[in-house]
Structures are given as C-alpha cells and as structure tokens.
Design a protein around this motif. Sequence first.
Motif, PDB file in Angstrom:
ATOM      1  N   PHE A  92       1.144  -1.246   0.071  1.00  0.00           N
ATOM      2  CA  PHE A  92       0.107   0.054   0.125  1.00  0.00           C
ATOM      3  C   PHE A  92       0.786   1.295   0.306  1.00  0.00           C
ATOM      4  N   ALA A  93       1.946   1.223   0.649  1.00  0.00           N
ATOM      5  CA  ALA A  93       2.865   2.432   0.913  1.00  0.00           C
ATOM      6  C   ALA A  93       3.453   2.719  -0.252  1.00  0.00           C
ATOM      7  N   LYS A  94       3.889   1.646  -0.966  1.00  0.00           N
ATOM      8  CA  LYS A  94       4.510   2.047  -2.284  1.00  0.00           C
ATOM      9  C   LYS A  94       3.645   2.327  -3.230  1.00  0.00           C
ATOM     10  N   ALA A  95       2.591   2.036  -3.214  1.00  0.00           N
ATOM     11  CA  ALA A  95       1.397   2.551  -4.219  1.00  0.00           C
ATOM     12  C   ALA A  95       1.165   3.569  -3.970  1.00  0.00           C
ATOM     13  N   ILE A  96       1.109   4.220  -2.903  1.00  0.00           N
ATOM     14  CA  ILE A  96       0.827   5.628  -2.292  1.00  0.00           C
ATOM     15  C   ILE A  96       1.754   6.542  -2.745  1.00  0.00           C
ATOM     16  N   LYS A  97       3.042   6.432  -2.624  1.00  0.00           N
ATOM     17  CA  LYS A  97       4.037   7.054  -2.966  1.00  0.00           C
ATOM     18  C   LYS A  97       4.602   6.878  -4.351  1.00  0.00           C
ATOM     19  N   ALA A  98       4.040   6.037  -5.196  1.00  0.00           N
ATOM     20  CA  ALA A  98       4.422   5.929  -6.594  1.00  0.00           C
ATOM     21  C   ALA A  98       4.807   7.147  -7.599  1.00  0.00           C
ATOM     22  N   GLY A  99       3.946   8.052  -7.345  1.00  0.00           N
ATOM     23  CA  GLY A  99       3.835   9.266  -7.984  1.00  0.00           C
ATOM     24  C   GLY A  99       4.335  10.498  -7.294  1.00  0.00           C
ATOM     25  N   ASN A 100       4.403  10.216  -5.956  1.00  0.00           N
ATOM     26  CA  ASN A 100       5.263  11.243  -5.044  1.00  0.00           C
ATOM     27  C   ASN A 100       5.793  10.729  -4.115  1.00  0.00           C
ATOM     28  N   PRO A 101       7.176  10.390  -3.886  1.00  0.00           N
ATOM     29  CA  PRO A 101       7.953   9.753  -2.927  1.00  0.00           C
ATOM     30  C   PRO A 101       7.665  10.424  -1.576  1.00  0.00           C
ATOM     31  N   ASN A 102       7.553  11.860  -1.520  1.00  0.00           N
ATOM     32  CA  ASN A 102       7.303  12.511  -0.439  1.00  0.00           C
ATOM     33  C   ASN A 102       6.113  12.667   0.437  1.00  0.00           C
ATOM     34  N   ALA A 103       5.162  11.533  -0.273  1.00  0.00           N
ATOM     35  CA  ALA A 103       3.748  11.728   0.094  1.00  0.00           C
ATOM     36  C   ALA A 103       3.563  11.085   1.605  1.00  0.00           C
ATOM     37  N   PRO A 104       3.069  11.967   2.548  1.00  0.00           N
ATOM     38  CA  PRO A 104       3.000  11.509   3.795  1.00  0.00           C
ATOM     39  C   PRO A 104       1.758  10.512   3.855  1.00  0.00           C
ATOM     40  N   ILE A 105       1.888   9.238   4.682  1.00  0.00           N
ATOM     41  CA  ILE A 105       0.865   8.344   4.519  1.00  0.00           C
ATOM     42  C   ILE A 105       0.549   8.360   6.136  1.00  0.00           C
TER      43      ILE A 105
END
Length: 531
Positions: A395-408
């Motif tokens: 899930f984390a890798k998918a959420i950060k796929a387009g923005n590596p600095n996206a806070p989860i």
Amino acid sequence: MINLYRNKTMGIMVFLVLFSFLNVFAQNPKKDNDRVIHPYWAPKTWDLRPDDITTIMGFRAELSGNLNHLERPTPMVVNNAFIRGFYTKNDVMTWEVEAPDDAKYSIALLYTGSNDILSQSTFEVTSGETTIIEKANIKNWDTRPIVQRHYLKQNLKLKKGLNKISFRLVTFAKEKTEEALAEIKANANIKPNPFAFWSIELVRPEALVAIKKRAKAMKADVQWMVDGKYGLFVHFSSGSVPFNGGPKLGDQYQKLVNEFDVDAFVKNVVDIGASWVTFTCAHGTQDWPGPSKTIDAIKPGFTCERDLIRELIDGLGKHNIRLMLYYNPNSGMEDLYGNTYGNGEKPDPSGYFKFLEDHFREVSLRYGEDLATAAGYIDDGGWKVYQLDPPWEKFAKAIKAGNPNAPIGFSQNLFPNLTPFSDLVVSDGSGRVPEILPAFLFEEGGQLEGQYPASWFYMDGWSSRTGNGIFTQKPKFSAEKYIQIFKDADRANTPITINLAMTPDVTKEHPIFNPECLEIMKQVRKAVKGY
C-alpha cells in the motif's frame, strides 16, 4: 366482570412473557464458547511469512474456559473485537501456525487494561518446548494509544511445519466479587474491561530490522506541515445535507460534483488560513470525485467525468495551499466491490487488497507531486483493515508511486502504530482538545515509533447538519479556547488538521461553513499566523 377481565388479561400477559422468554432461549441456546462463527473469523492454520510481520487477531484463536467474543455468523469486521474473560489459568487462547523453516520469532502482543489490572497480570506464551513468562507492561502515558504493543523480551522458537502457540494469564488481579464479575460480563461487548486482548504479531527479528530500515528510507518529510501549522479537514460525505435541505450528497453525487464551485471553496480556505486541505473521498459510499480506471474496471457508475481533485489542486495551489486526500477503504465498499472479507469455506481478501493497491497507485501517478498525498488519512485502519493482516508495505509503495514524499496516515484510533510504513499519527479526535503526545512514544521501541505527531479533530462536527438554511451544530469551544489549542500545538510542533462541517452543495449562493466557525478560524489565523 371487571375482576374476570383483569384475570383474563393477566393470564394473557403471563403467557406472552413466558412465550417471549422461551423464544429468546430457543434462539440463543449457545454458551459463550459455542458461538456462531463464520469461516472467515474461525480459527485456522496461519502461514507465517518469512520476511514480513504476520498479524493474527485474538478471536482467530481456539478459546477455552471463560474466554469470549462477539458472535460472527457473517464475514463482517467488528470494531469491538477484543477477547475478554481471563479469570483463571484455564482461560487459554491457542493459534495454529505453519512456519516455513526452523526459526526464532519476535512476538508482540496487543492488549489493553487499567494499570491497576496490568500491574497484577503476568503472561505466559508457549509453543513446543519454549515457554515465555513476562509481566504485563504498565502504561506510563495518559494519552492515546489506549491499546499497547508489548514485544516479549524472549523470542519464540518455532519448528518448520505445524506449531501451536498458546497465551494465558498466570497471575491475576485480586479475585472479584460476584457483583463485580456480573458487571464485567454485562459490559463485555461495550468496553475493554478489565483485561482485553486484541492480537498477536509474529516476525523474524532480522526481518523486523529490515522492514524498519525500508520504512525509514521511505519516510515523508513533513516539515512543510509543521511550518504550515494547521490545515483544514472537510467531509464531502455521502450523508451530508445540503444547505436548504433535500437529497443527501450520496443521492445526488454526480450533480453536486458538477456544481462544486472551486473558487468559492478556495476563498473560504484562504480566510481560514489553512496551509493544506484534507478532502474526503469515498466516505459513506465509494463514489469518487474524478476519473478512475481502477474503479470503472470493477463497476461503472461510481466515478465522475469532472476531475474535481485536479481542479482543487490547481485552485488551492494558486495560494500555496496543498491538497491531501482522505480515503475510507471500507465505507460503502460492498456496493462497489462486493464482500471484501471473503465468502465460502476458505475466504480470501487478496482481491480486495489488490484493488486498494491499484487504486492508490493510480491516484498517486495521476496527480504526481502536485498532490501532497493520495492517502494522508486512510480511515478505519486500526479497527478494520488491520484485522485482515494487510500488505501495508505494498500500500505504502503504491501511495508514494507518483510522489515519494507523500505522507501516509493509516488511521490507528486507539492503537499504537499499525505498521512501520505509516508516517503520521492519525486518530479520530472528535471534538476533544487535541492531545500533545509525549516524545518517548516516538522513540525506537515506542508505541508510535516511525510516525510524526499530528492531530485531527472537528470544531462543530464531521459532516454538515443544516435545517432550512440554519447550521444546527455549534463550535465546541470559544474562540479564546481554540486560539490556545492552536498555540499549544504550534509550540509542540504538532500540525493540526481541524474539520469544519461543510455543506455538500458548494456555491457562492449561501454559506458552506457555519459563519461562527469561520469567524473563530479568522481569529485563530490572526493569533497564530499573524495576518
């Protein structure tokens, strides 16, 4: 004649009472340990993953003695899924696991109870020839989490193949009176009293080190949130009521998305002084305020041609305000996906996990770094998703796929961090004064290790409640109190996201937030941001 009527009436009443009693007894003949269990919630053999944390809920154990939990005749996730009834040494939980190799496993227990109870409680965990005995940990903090994670000091040795793991209490608080036990049992399905077990987590020690290392390398830098001080939370929720009444958002979703006035919304956000907006997507239903190939591939009719998310990114971006998304992976999911928890004798949620992973990745790649995060607040993480033993890292890798600095933020509510891959503390604060969490909780081995402190709470409610053009919910506190709350959080470097109940019909024709709330936030902006 009157006496005859009374006697006849009394006879009928007695018969009805007896009939009701017999009927209830006939429908509920089972004892606590003979409850109806759907295959998804029943005990089974668990395959341990060699390079990941395996989570097994307490209710998936074989229960003996006084141990009990709610009935689960259907594949439903139940918030109140604690195991209770630890009164004697014969009250034992037993899980069956399949280990890929001979290896030692680090064991974490998640449980809750008052310090008075915990100070007199000792655990025993046994498998094969290994027995581990440790005292319960006593909480030395007064904030959340309420449920704690306890890593046993000794590792548990498991052999390749089938293993049985048992848990019990071997020392107890002082023996209780019959009245006290009756009160505990009466509240067994309401509150975790006096000792309540949630789950067991198993992982090879070397795998845990590697997991934390990978998670640390992926951590988002949230200094921009600290510098921004506070943001706005809005619930564009299916249950929201329009300003002048009429069908709720869920009954006219496409129409209200098309009529959403982004300029009017942005103007309110600027007045509030928010540095970011957390915008709810899929709350109450799985309707999505924009295009989605992932959703359309499953079931058409839940997406919108208008890309409201993109328009919000652009509109807010003109004022250096960032957009974060809220997502509820459970609410209304059955209408879109079907039964997410599986059916049949061997139910399997892997398809549901794959949908979530694909969804997060598509959203992240669609908007890239223009979107602060596709999942700043993933709701029901602790109460529901955690119970399914999900692939958090995927899930984390998918959420950060387009923005590596996206806070989860995987919403943990009463629990410690759900996974090392959660960046922010996300907990439903309701209208309470936000907690300033002690620093030691975030240190290595702490309950919130790997996360950054953050607070989420509402001023007047989560979703709009209006009646004939009148906002019926009021701010919980005075302007002076809110100013103090925001100043205290700023001094503690804790970013706050405050929810103002918003009408789902966003237009210049009427207020979309309670004017009282807007006025308070303008005073907060002046006091905290100086303009």
